[in-house]
Design a protein around this motif. Structure first.
Motif, PDB file in Angstrom:
ATOM      1  N   PRO B  71       0.815  -1.207   0.000  1.00 17.63           N
ATOM      2  CA  PRO B  71       0.000   0.000   0.000  1.00 17.63           C
ATOM      3  C   PRO B  71       0.856   1.268   0.000  1.00 17.63           C
ATOM      4  CG  PRO B  71      -0.065  -1.072   2.159  1.00 17.63           C
ATOM      5  CD  PRO B  71       0.760  -1.936   1.277  1.00 17.63           C
ATOM      6  N   LEU B  72       2.111   1.119   0.391  1.00 12.42           N
ATOM      7  CA  LEU B  72       3.004   2.271   0.552  1.00 12.42           C
ATOM      8  C   LEU B  72       4.409   1.879   0.107  1.00 12.42           C
ATOM      9  CD1 LEU B  72       1.905   2.883   4.234  1.00 12.42           C
ATOM     10  CD2 LEU B  72       1.360   4.440   2.352  1.00 12.42           C
ATOM     11  N   SER B  73       5.212   2.874  -0.226  1.00 10.73           N
ATOM     12  CA  SER B  73       6.605   2.601  -0.581  1.00 10.73           C
ATOM     13  C   SER B  73       7.475   2.609   0.674  1.00 10.73           C
ATOM     14  CB  SER B  73       7.135   3.664  -1.544  1.00 10.73           C
ATOM     15  OG  SER B  73       6.306   3.741  -2.671  1.00 10.73           O
ATOM     16  N   GLY B  74       8.549   1.838   0.625  1.00 10.43           N
ATOM     17  CA  GLY B  74       9.484   1.859   1.743  1.00 10.43           C
ATOM     18  C   GLY B  74      10.214   0.551   1.903  1.00 10.43           C
ATOM     19  N   GLU B  75      11.051   0.501   2.943  1.00  7.73           N
ATOM     20  CA  GLU B  75      11.855  -0.696   3.180  1.00  7.73           C
ATOM     21  C   GLU B  75      11.146  -1.612   4.180  1.00  7.73           C
ATOM     22  OE1 GLU B  75      15.744   0.075   4.819  1.00  7.73           O
ATOM     23  OE2 GLU B  75      16.001  -2.056   5.256  1.00  7.73           O
ATOM     24  N   VAL B  76      11.170  -2.920   3.905  1.00 10.67           N
ATOM     25  CA  VAL B  76      10.592  -3.883   4.842  1.00 10.67           C
ATOM     26  C   VAL B  76      11.559  -4.042   6.007  1.00 10.67           C
ATOM     27  CG1 VAL B  76       9.800  -6.260   5.146  1.00 10.67           C
ATOM     28  CG2 VAL B  76       9.445  -5.102   2.960  1.00 10.67           C
ATOM     29  N   VAL B  77      11.108  -3.673   7.226  1.00  7.80           N
ATOM     30  CA  VAL B  77      12.014  -3.746   8.376  1.00  7.80           C
ATOM     31  C   VAL B  77      11.703  -4.938   9.280  1.00  7.80           C
ATOM     32  CG1 VAL B  77      12.599  -1.291   8.421  1.00  7.80           C
ATOM     33  CG2 VAL B  77      10.562  -2.089   9.631  1.00  7.80           C
ATOM     34  N   GLU B  78      10.519  -5.519   9.116  1.00 10.03           N
ATOM     35  CA  GLU B  78      10.184  -6.678   9.931  1.00 10.03           C
ATOM     36  C   GLU B  78       9.073  -7.446   9.222  1.00 10.03           C
ATOM     37  OE1 GLU B  78       9.145  -5.593  13.961  1.00 10.03           O
ATOM     38  OE2 GLU B  78       8.727  -7.686  14.516  1.00 10.03           O
ATOM     39  N   LEU B 105       8.560   3.979   6.193  1.00  9.92           N
ATOM     40  CA  LEU B 105       7.954   4.790   5.138  1.00  9.92           C
ATOM     41  C   LEU B 105       8.959   5.637   4.365  1.00  9.92           C
ATOM     42  CD1 LEU B 105       4.666   6.164   6.694  1.00  9.92           C
ATOM     43  CD2 LEU B 105       4.970   4.376   4.988  1.00  9.92           C
ATOM     44  N   ALA B 106       8.825   5.614   3.058  1.00 10.29           N
ATOM     45  CA  ALA B 106       9.686   6.445   2.217  1.00 10.29           C
ATOM     46  C   ALA B 106       9.039   7.819   2.004  1.00 10.29           C
ATOM     47  CB  ALA B 106       9.921   5.751   0.876  1.00 10.29           C
ATOM     48  N   ASP B 107       7.712   7.842   2.041  1.00  5.76           N
ATOM     49  CA  ASP B 107       7.025   9.079   1.687  1.00  5.76           C
ATOM     50  C   ASP B 107       5.730   9.183   2.499  1.00  5.76           C
ATOM     51  OD1 ASP B 107       5.709  11.188   0.571  1.00  5.76           O
ATOM     52  OD2 ASP B 107       5.517  10.298  -1.447  1.00  5.76           O
ATOM     53  N   ASP B 108       5.733  10.032   3.542  1.00  7.80           N
ATOM     54  CA  ASP B 108       4.574  10.160   4.426  1.00  7.80           C
ATOM     55  C   ASP B 108       3.296  10.545   3.674  1.00  7.80           C
ATOM     56  OD1 ASP B 108       6.274   9.592   6.382  1.00  7.80           O
ATOM     57  OD2 ASP B 108       6.379  11.602   7.257  1.00  7.80           O
ATOM     58  N   ALA B 109       3.470  11.276   2.595  1.00  5.40           N
ATOM     59  CA  ALA B 109       2.306  11.786   1.857  1.00  5.40           C
ATOM     60  C   ALA B 109       1.439  10.657   1.322  1.00  5.40           C
ATOM     61  CB  ALA B 109       2.769  12.685   0.714  1.00  5.40           C
ATOM     62  N   GLN B 110       2.074   9.491   1.075  1.00  2.00           N
ATOM     63  CA  GLN B 110       1.306   8.357   0.523  1.00  2.00           C
ATOM     64  C   GLN B 110       0.204   7.890   1.473  1.00  2.00           C
ATOM     65  OE1 GLN B 110       4.243   5.396  -0.442  1.00  2.00           O
ATOM     66  NE2 GLN B 110       4.507   6.167  -2.529  1.00  2.00           N
ATOM     67  N   VAL B 111       0.422   8.114   2.787  1.00  2.40           N
ATOM     68  CA  VAL B 111      -0.568   7.670   3.769  1.00  2.40           C
ATOM     69  C   VAL B 111      -1.898   8.386   3.538  1.00  2.40           C
ATOM     70  CG1 VAL B 111      -1.116   7.524   6.229  1.00  2.40           C
ATOM     71  CG2 VAL B 111       1.246   7.204   5.445  1.00  2.40           C
ATOM     72  N   GLU B 112      -1.788   9.659   3.210  1.00  2.00           N
ATOM     73  CA  GLU B 112      -2.994  10.466   3.018  1.00  2.00           C
ATOM     74  C   GLU B 112      -3.815   9.980   1.824  1.00  2.00           C
ATOM     75  OE1 GLU B 112      -4.017  12.594   5.273  1.00  2.00           O
ATOM     76  OE2 GLU B 112      -2.237  11.870   6.336  1.00  2.00           O
TER      77      GLU B 112
END
Lengths: 449, 127, 521
Positions: B71-78, B105-112
């Motif tokens: 659903p969002l961009s970013g690195e899988v940390v767990e 999260l790579a980009d907080d704006a994606q949450v919105e």
């Protein structure tokens, strides 16, 4: 027409129920422009006796183990088939059923496949076996694709001693999958050339694929191959074209193979001009989900009784469609059943004794031929029930002279290997008597003159 | 069908819980119900980088299989290692035990851009 | 110790069910339980015999050999015979009764075919036999190729593929090879939503991207839809005709023209050829490649899942790409031609499932051209008869005239019963259920293919049962929901099987040694 029960009166009543006037009216959706406007140009129907006569006429034109002394192997083997196998197979509840989609009325097929999977695991030393595939060659191609999926790598090293038709099949399957297929030559002893393998292995290698025994009948050093492959994160795929050997050879699983495939024709199936046989496919537990083909698993019914079902079907084409692990949608059920019956009957002692007899007979022939003037055994590594003979002279002419004595002496390797024009692959099984072997040796000796 | 108010939802029926810059991801009650008895879950390796919309895993029932889409961009940390052995918790506890991955999260704006609970409720009401 | 204390009497079916079942052929009876063959094992017992070794024994180095095949059973010949005989009785085959499994053409498997395939001169011919000693097998293959070409309207046929999906793979590989030989690298294959799952899986194996296209409301593909999707990146269209709804793709000629005009080729899944023999030929419709299923159309047994055979017919332009070797006839002699530089290569070892070819050839000789046409006509008559008798009681989603099979849905089934419940209830009536939940375009699909070998009496009994079950669903749905009750096992837990896969038997000692090994039963 004895397979079509309809009487004229049946047809009339059925058309009336459908509310059409004629059979022709049932085909209204097929436009005239694509209709066939003439009868099919095929022979007139024949009575049962006539059909059988015609097929016997064709059968009489072929040489078989019964008409000739046969030393042909190379991926299809003459072994004795106990009467029990065909007798049980002819239970038509088995052979006239299809895929066990409805487990409540398919427990016979399902339990037999479960037993087959178990036997294949025991024989190969692996954790999981599928319900079978078309044949050894296509199973080998599926193994290569699975290794590529599992490692996310594209380079495949194929031992030149791997059955040449398995190699060709791998090439066909991989034709448009952007794989790199590299052939690794055999060394002087007939096994994979370790230095050449070492040079070709790298971090892009998905798998090393070798026969066990290989096409030359030679027993590969699987432990070394596994070690070399695993050192770079590649898998070892082992293809067993003559699985009777596993009655005495260490299992590929024990020696480190990651995927073991092979041809099960030796287990109770006639050679039948090369098919049908049964491709077996076994792998490690951790790669279960990327396996191709059907699987049968144990479960319980709603009253707690043990039963069997097709399982983990989400890997397969009918659910995953273009993302499936394979496009296969069947298995070789009847042939897997033959193998299951055969291996059950042979059992622990039988498979061992059978393997030892094959080894002994082939060894007896090999040693006798090795000392014939004009013949030599080019590969020094141990062999199972096949071996390569090098002939000082014309192989084709030699074979022709032996055919006149009703001996099919072997497979000329010229067909498969450049540089082996003078080589012959000879196979000896428990079906070849000492008398036959002695006659072969004598004929070879005389044949060269 | 339970829709939790404190979560965000993707069109592909993943839920997201954002705490600081870490997003926990799972599939919704609606999604697990549509799948039927879940028998297998496949998750990515820790450290892999995901783009929003990219498949990061698979969830399977006996006769269906679905890709899980980030659903969002970013690195899988767990990842939820336990879930791999207890896939049935996707059915019994989609919002708690059956969380799947945590993404940095790579980009907080994606949450919105994700649906809130109310929007998701009306989305599944249409289906 | 006695090993035979396994007799059990079948559970008597619920009284309500028994009282109301007026049709069908099932009854309760004595059925024998059995365990796994491994559980019959007793150390030292044997079921085989080998002649005494007549040459000196030989040995391999110890590091090459194993002590034994751990876990292999040790049983007597009688154990084996009884075990597999019991297993067979838990199966339902075409010889047991009506088996209307849609898309699978479960016609009667003639017994002469079995005798023919076992003739020693055919079954005993080794694939490496020199051509001069295998003229009989080669002649049979050559003549079978010719007959299949005549039936389908293609210019050449290969017999090598082992099954339908294998034939598809050969066919699509040939399509790609043909494009590449013209210097084209097209990327997409169009596949209607009614297609078998093997179609997209095969296209993906050939490196193609799959573009699903919708069949129209009538259940058939329209020329307009195909035209809309056709572009310069489309390598091929894969169709099934008649399609999996049992409907003829009546636009097929136009569709083929559109694909050809756009530079693509048309693949036809020949699973449903049983509707067309002697009536129309895919090769004449503009199709470029098609696979046959000898185990469907040409009466060879399905064998509990195989072996089948999936020959492929092609038009002239694809002949150079056929898998090799190809059987050819020259000056009255047959030989295998390996010298085919443009061939896609080999699909498997040797030449195909020869034993299956023998059975199909025996069938074609028995039927003749006239008999094959009659088979297709009666297959279509039977399907339409079932449709006429069940329409009204069951929802029929598509109205076009059916060919060899008919697809209903569970939409009108009462009592919160679904297709699966109907299928299980049919078992109690003594029938193998139809294909269920396929094609995917019909929710709750019930796909019935009777084939031509079933009589009007059998169809009437089956239709009576279907109508009775529709009534039961309204009046006592538990009869469907609890079904089957007459079988030795009730419904099986597929979820548990998939969650904790147990895929082989492990001897008790190994099971304790390898606790971590989850695949053991």
């Amino acid at each position: 027409m004895r397979y079509i029960p309809h009487t004229e009166e049946d047809v009339r009543q059925m058309l009336a129920t459908i509310e059409v006037d004629s059979i022709e009216d049932l085909f209204v959706e097929i436009p005239a422009e694509v209709r066939l406007d003439r009868p099919l140009d095929l022979p007139a129907p024949k009575a049962e006796a006539e059909v059988l006569r015609e097929l016997k006429r064709l059968a009489a034109q072929n040489a078989t183990e019964e008409s000739h002394s046969c030393f042909l192997g190379g991926g299809a083997y003459n072994h004795f088939i106990p009467s029990v196998v065909d007798h049980l197979l002819s239970r038509s509840e088995f052979y006239t059923a299809y895929t066990p989609y409805q487990p409540e009325i398919s427990q016979g097929t399902l339990q037999a496949i479960f037993e087959y999977q178990s036997l294949i695991c025991q024989l190969t030393g692996m954790d999981v076996s599928n319900a079978s595939m078309y044949d050894g060659a296509s199973a080998c191609a599926e193994a290569v694709m699975m290794a590529s999926r599992a490692t996310r790598r594209k380079k495949i090293l194929l031992a030149s001693g791997l059955h040449p038709e398995y190699r060709e099949t791998v090439a066909t399957y991989c034709r448009y999958l952007e794989m790199e297929l590299v052939e690794i030559p055999a060394g002087a002893d007939g096994r994979v050339d370790a230095a050449a393998l070492e040079a070709a292995l790298d971090k892009s290698t998905a798998a090393v694929v070798a026969g066990y025994p290989n096409f030359f009948g030679v027993i590969e050093d699987l432990a070394s191959l596994a070690g070399a492959a695993h050192a770079v994160g590649a898998l070892l795929v082992t293809a067993v074209a003559e699985p009777v050997s596993l009655g005495m050879l260490k299992s590929p699983g024990e020696l480190g193979a990651d995927i073991v495939v092979g041809e099960g024709q030796s287990f109770g199936m006639p050679v039948s001009f090369g098919g049908p046989g049964v491709g077996f496919f076994a792998a490690r537990q951790k790669t279960l989900r990327s396996m191709p083909g059907r699987l049968v698993g144990a479960t319980t019914d709603k009253e707690g009784r043990t039963g069997y079902v097709l399982t983990l079907a989400t890997r397969e084409q009918h659910i995953r469609r273009e993302k499936a692990t394979s496009n296969i949608c069947s298995n070789q059920g009847m042939c897997a059943l033959m193998a299951t019956i055969y291996l059950s009957q042979l059992g622990k002692k039988g498979i061992r004794e059978l393997a030892e007899q094959n080894l002994a007979k082939a060894e007896y022939a090999k040693q006798a031929i090795a000392v014939l003037p004009g013949f030599s055994i080019p590969f020094a590594a141990p062999t199972f029930n096949e071996f390569v003979v090098e002939v000082e002279g014309d192989v084709e002419a030699l074979l022709l002279r032996l055919e006149e004595q009703e001996i099919l002496a072997g497979i000329p390797l010229k067909k498969y290997y450049a540089g082996m024009e003078r080589c012959l692959l000879i196979c000896v099984t428990e079906q070849n008597s000492r008398e036959q072997i002695d006659a072969l040796v004598a004929a070879l000796k005389g044949g060269l003159a | 069908m339970e829709v939790r108010n404190n979560l965000r939802y993707s069109e592909d029926h993943e839920w997201v819980l954002v705490e600081n810059d870490i997003a926990t991801v799972g599939i919704s009650d609606f999604a697990q119900d549509a799948m039927g008895d879940v028998v297998f879950v496949e998750l990515p390796e820790v450290g892999s980088n995901l783009d929003a919309g990219q498949p990061f895993g698979v969830v399977e029932s006996v006769k269906a299989v679905s890709d899980l889409l980030a659903p969002l961009s970013g690195e899988v940390v767990e990842i939820n290692e336990e879930l791999l052995d207890t896939p049935d918790s996707v059915n019994s506890s989609p919002y708690e035990d059956a969380w799947m991955i945590k993404i940095k999260l790579a980009d907080d704006a994606q949450v919105e851009a994700l649906m809130d609970a109310e929007a998701y409720r009306s989305c599944i009401a249409e289906q | 110790m006695s090993r035979t204390g396994t007799l059990t009497q079948l559970k008597v079916c619920p009284r309500a069910a028994k009282a109301e079942m007026k049709s069908g052929t099932a009854t309760s009876g004595l059925i024998l339980k059995d365990k796994l063959i491994f559980e019959h094992s007793d150390a030292g017992r044997t079921g085989y015999s080998l002649p005494a070794l007549d040459v000196p024994a030989a040995a391999l180095a110890a590091e090459l050999t194993r002590a034994e095949v751990k876990g292999f059973p040790e049983v007597s010949e009688v154990d084996v015979v009884r075990h597999f005989t019991r297993l067979s009785t838990w199966n339902y085959g075409v010889d047991s009764g009506f088996y209307p499994l849609g898309s699978c053409t479960m016609k009667y498997n003639p017994k002469i075919n079995e005798v023919a395939a076992r003739l020693p001169g055919l079954a005993g011919c080794h694939p490496h036999t020199p051509e001069r000693f295998s003229q009989g097998t080669l002649a049979l293959m050559h003549d079978l190729q010719g007959a299949l070409a005549e039936i389908s309207g293609f210019d050449a046929v290969t017999l090598q593929p082992a099954a339908g999906a294998h034939g598809e793979l050969a066919g699509v590989l040939m399509i790609r090879a043909w494009h590449e030989s013209h210097g084209r690298s097209r990327k997409k294959v169009l596949i209607p939503d009614t297609a078998h799952g093997t179609n997209p899986a095969t296209a993906a194996l050939c490196g193609y991207e799959v573009v699903p296209i919708a069949s129209g409301d009538a259940g058939v593909l329209t020329a307009e839809t195909v035209a809309e999707y056709m572009d310069e990146d489309v390598a091929a269209l894969m169709v099934t005709s008649p399609n999996t709804l049992g409907l003829f793709e009546s636009d097929i000629r136009k569709i083929c023209d559109i694909v050809h005009a756009g530079g693509g080729l048309v693949y036809c899944d020949g699973a449903n050829l049983n509707a067309l023999m002697g009536i129309a030929r895919p090769g004449d419709m503009g199709v470029d490649v098609m696979h046959f299923n000898l185990h469907k159309t040409f009466s060879t047994p399905h064998g509990g899942g195989g072996p089948g055979a999936g020959p492929v017919g092609v038009t002239e332009k694809l002949i150079p790409f056929l898998p090799k070797p190809v059987v050819v006839k020259e000056a009255g002699n047959y030989r295998l031609d390996f010298d085919r530089p443009q061939s896609i290569g080999r699909m498997r070892s040797f030449y195909g499932n020869f034993g299956v070819m023998v059975r199909a050839w025996a069938y074609i000789l028995t039927m003749g051209g006239e008999g094959l046409k009659q088979a297709s006509q009666m297959a279509v008559l039977n399907a339409n008869y079932i449709r006429a008798r069940l329409e009204g009681a069951y929802h029929l989603p598509h109205q076009n005239r059916s060919l060899h099979e008919v697809v209903f849905s569970d939409q009108d089934l009462g009592g919160n019963c679904h297709t699966l419940d109907l299928a299980k209830r049919l078992i109690d009536y003594g029938y193998h259920p139809p294909t269920v939940y396929f094609p995917l375009v019909v929710a709750g699909a019930i796909m019935i293919e009777p084939t031509e070998t079933e009589s009007k009496e059998v169809l009437d009994e089956f239709c009576d049962a279907m109508l009775e079950i529709a009534r039961e669903a309204e009046e006592s749905p538990e009869l469907l929901l609890e079904a089957p009750t007459l079988t030795a096992l009730r419904r099986l837990d597929e979820t548990a099987a998939a969650r904790k896969p147990q895929l082989r038997y492990c001897p008790p000692q190994e099971a304790t040694e390898k606790k971590e090994n989850k695949s053991c039963y």
